[in-house]
Design an enzyme around this catalytic site. Structure first.
Site, PDB file in Angstrom:
ATOM      1  N   ASN A 141       0.886  -1.172   0.000  1.00 26.09           N
ATOM      2  CA  ASN A 141       0.000   0.000   0.000  1.00 26.09           C
ATOM      3  C   ASN A 141       0.920   1.218   0.000  1.00 26.09           C
ATOM      4  O   ASN A 141       1.502   1.552   1.030  1.00 26.09           O
ATOM      5  CB  ASN A 141      -0.899  -0.011   1.239  1.00 26.09           C
ATOM      6  CG  ASN A 141      -1.730   1.261   1.352  1.00 26.09           C
ATOM      7  OD1 ASN A 141      -1.730   2.089   0.442  1.00 26.09           O
ATOM      8  ND2 ASN A 141      -2.431   1.415   2.468  1.00 26.09           N
ATOM      9  N   LYS A 144       0.208   4.225  -0.238  1.00 18.83           N
ATOM     10  CA  LYS A 144      -0.408   5.423   0.344  1.00 18.83           C
ATOM     11  C   LYS A 144      -0.144   6.628  -0.579  1.00 18.83           C
ATOM     12  O   LYS A 144      -0.050   6.447  -1.787  1.00 18.83           O
ATOM     13  CB  LYS A 144       0.079   5.635   1.782  1.00 18.83           C
ATOM     14  CG  LYS A 144      -0.120   4.353   2.624  1.00 18.83           C
ATOM     15  CD  LYS A 144      -0.020   4.558   4.092  1.00 18.83           C
ATOM     16  CE  LYS A 144      -0.248   3.220   4.802  1.00 18.83           C
ATOM     17  NZ  LYS A 144      -0.234   3.316   6.242  1.00 18.83           N
ATOM     18  N   HIS A 171      -9.622   1.326   4.788  1.00 17.75           N
ATOM     19  CA  HIS A 171      -8.353   1.517   5.488  1.00 17.75           C
ATOM     20  C   HIS A 171      -8.593   2.465   6.662  1.00 17.75           C
ATOM     21  O   HIS A 171      -9.404   3.401   6.570  1.00 17.75           O
ATOM     22  CB  HIS A 171      -7.294   2.088   4.529  1.00 17.75           C
ATOM     23  CG  HIS A 171      -5.919   2.031   5.120  1.00 17.75           C
ATOM     24  ND1 HIS A 171      -5.487   2.951   6.043  1.00 17.75           N
ATOM     25  CD2 HIS A 171      -4.908   1.142   4.957  1.00 17.75           C
ATOM     26  CE1 HIS A 171      -4.247   2.627   6.416  1.00 17.75           C
ATOM     27  NE2 HIS A 171      -3.879   1.538   5.768  1.00 17.75           N
ATOM     28  N   GLU A 206      -7.008   4.871   7.691  1.00 18.21           N
ATOM     29  CA  GLU A 206      -6.789   6.289   7.373  1.00 18.21           C
ATOM     30  C   GLU A 206      -8.007   6.883   6.673  1.00 18.21           C
ATOM     31  O   GLU A 206      -8.295   8.075   6.826  1.00 18.21           O
ATOM     32  CB  GLU A 206      -5.499   6.430   6.532  1.00 18.21           C
ATOM     33  CG  GLU A 206      -4.265   6.185   7.406  1.00 18.21           C
ATOM     34  CD  GLU A 206      -3.078   5.566   6.702  1.00 18.21           C
ATOM     35  OE1 GLU A 206      -3.012   5.584   5.465  1.00 18.21           O
ATOM     36  OE2 GLU A 206      -2.185   5.053   7.414  1.00 18.21           O
ATOM     37  N   GLU A 259      -5.506  -4.721  10.487  1.00 20.41           N
ATOM     38  CA  GLU A 259      -4.523  -3.657  10.645  1.00 20.41           C
ATOM     39  C   GLU A 259      -4.771  -2.917  11.956  1.00 20.41           C
ATOM     40  O   GLU A 259      -5.571  -1.973  11.994  1.00 20.41           O
ATOM     41  CB  GLU A 259      -4.623  -2.665   9.480  1.00 20.41           C
ATOM     42  CG  GLU A 259      -4.353  -3.285   8.128  1.00 20.41           C
ATOM     43  CD  GLU A 259      -3.685  -2.298   7.158  1.00 20.41           C
ATOM     44  OE1 GLU A 259      -2.768  -2.724   6.467  1.00 20.41           O
ATOM     45  OE2 GLU A 259      -4.052  -1.108   7.154  1.00 20.41           O
ATOM     46  N   GLY A 282       2.399   2.440  10.750  1.00 23.36           N
ATOM     47  CA  GLY A 282       3.362   3.531  10.579  1.00 23.36           C
ATOM     48  C   GLY A 282       4.065   3.934  11.859  1.00 23.36           C
ATOM     49  O   GLY A 282       4.733   4.966  11.909  1.00 23.36           O
ATOM     50  N   SER A 289       3.192  -2.164  10.279  1.00 24.64           N
ATOM     51  CA  SER A 289       4.642  -2.259  10.468  1.00 24.64           C
ATOM     52  C   SER A 289       5.184  -3.651  10.200  1.00 24.64           C
ATOM     53  O   SER A 289       6.141  -4.076  10.844  1.00 24.64           O
ATOM     54  CB  SER A 289       5.043  -1.755  11.862  1.00 24.64           C
ATOM     55  OG  SER A 289       4.698  -0.392  12.012  1.00 24.64           O
TER      56      SER A 289
END
Ligand code: 13P
Length: 252
Positions: free
Chosen positions: A9, A11, A98, A100, A169, A175, A214
């Site tokens: 991904n 991003k 996701h 985010e 996730e 991150g 991660s």
């Protein structure tokens, strides 16, 4: 036995020049590799670069993915990209839900489920993301949260649920360099597997459940050794060809 899937991904990263270098380095690293029987590889890129990536990846072992998809077919939805448009660029996977998107764009469980439905209707495999925040984990709500998120997708998609990919996730591991231990990840994956089984034994057998948060070259082997971890959804480490290739190698 389920095939493993390692999906990058990217991003909101990349440029025409950087994408070409990264993509060519990954393709070179996979050249002559017959591992595509056991491990599928995908990159989910910013929409602006789908055309470029389509050209770079056509005929290769790497599938193309988008990072989002509209729940609508077409019309007055400024900024959105429909499943039919993504299909024109050879998109095989679409990430939906996701964290985010949930966090910064207010996406609800219902909207995520509708996006998964739009993808499935067009023959695109949705990679449905679920995961708890740190506060939710500390409050002992991990299971409740991921089950609620998956339940909405099952409810909306019925028997098609066997055609999705699921990604666990944990938000606190995205991150941050913090990773769920293999035991922590496996525990959640087995909860998700059981929930899929209750909806459809076929789905429980077929659906790949990826771990994201991660995952890197150092921890991939131990995470991917868990019985219910069928691959990874990789953020930062997917932007470095050597790291990404190490994770792909760990999936074999
Ligand atoms: P990182 O691998 O950078 O933690 O990102 C994970 C992720 O969000 C993949 O979708």
């Amino acid at each position: 036995m389920r095939k493993k899937l390692i999906a990058g991904n990217w991003k909101m990263n990349g440029s025409l020049a950087d994408n070409e270098l990264l993509c060519k380095a990954i393709l070179a690293g996979l050249a002559g590799d017959d591992g595509s029987q056991t491990t599928a590889v995908a990159v989910c890129t910013p929409s602006a670069y789908l055309s470029q990536l389509k050209n770079l990846l056509t005929g290769s072992k790497i599938s193309l993915g988008s990072q989002d998809i509209s729940s609508h077919d077409k019309g007055a939805f400024t900024g959105e990209i429909s499943a039919a448009m993504l299909k024109e660029f050879g998109v095989r996977y679409a990430i939906v839900g996701h964290s985010e998107r949930r966090q910064y764009h207010g996406e609800t469980d219902t909207l995520v489920a509708l996006k998964a439905k739009a993808a499935l209707a067009a023959g695109i495999t949705p990679i449905v993301c679920v995961g708890e925040s740190l506060a939710e984990r500390e409050a002992g709500k991990t299971e409740e949260v991921v089950k609620r998120q998956l339940a909405a997708v099952i409810h909306e998609n019925g028997h098609c649920i066997s055609e999705i990919v699921l990604a666990y996730e944990p938000v606190w591991a995205i991150g941050t360099g913090k990773t769920a231990t293999p035991e922590m990840a496996q525990a959640v994956h087995s909860v998700l597997r059981a929930q899929l089984h209750a909806a459809s034994p076929v789905a429980a057998e077929r659906v790949q459940i990826l771990y994201g948060g991660s995952m890197n070259a150092a921890n991939a082997v131990s995470l991917l050794a868990c019985s219910d971890i069928d691959g990874g959804l990789i953020g930062g480490a997917a932007l470095k060809a050597a790291d990404f290739l190490s994770i792909v190698a760990a999936a074999k």
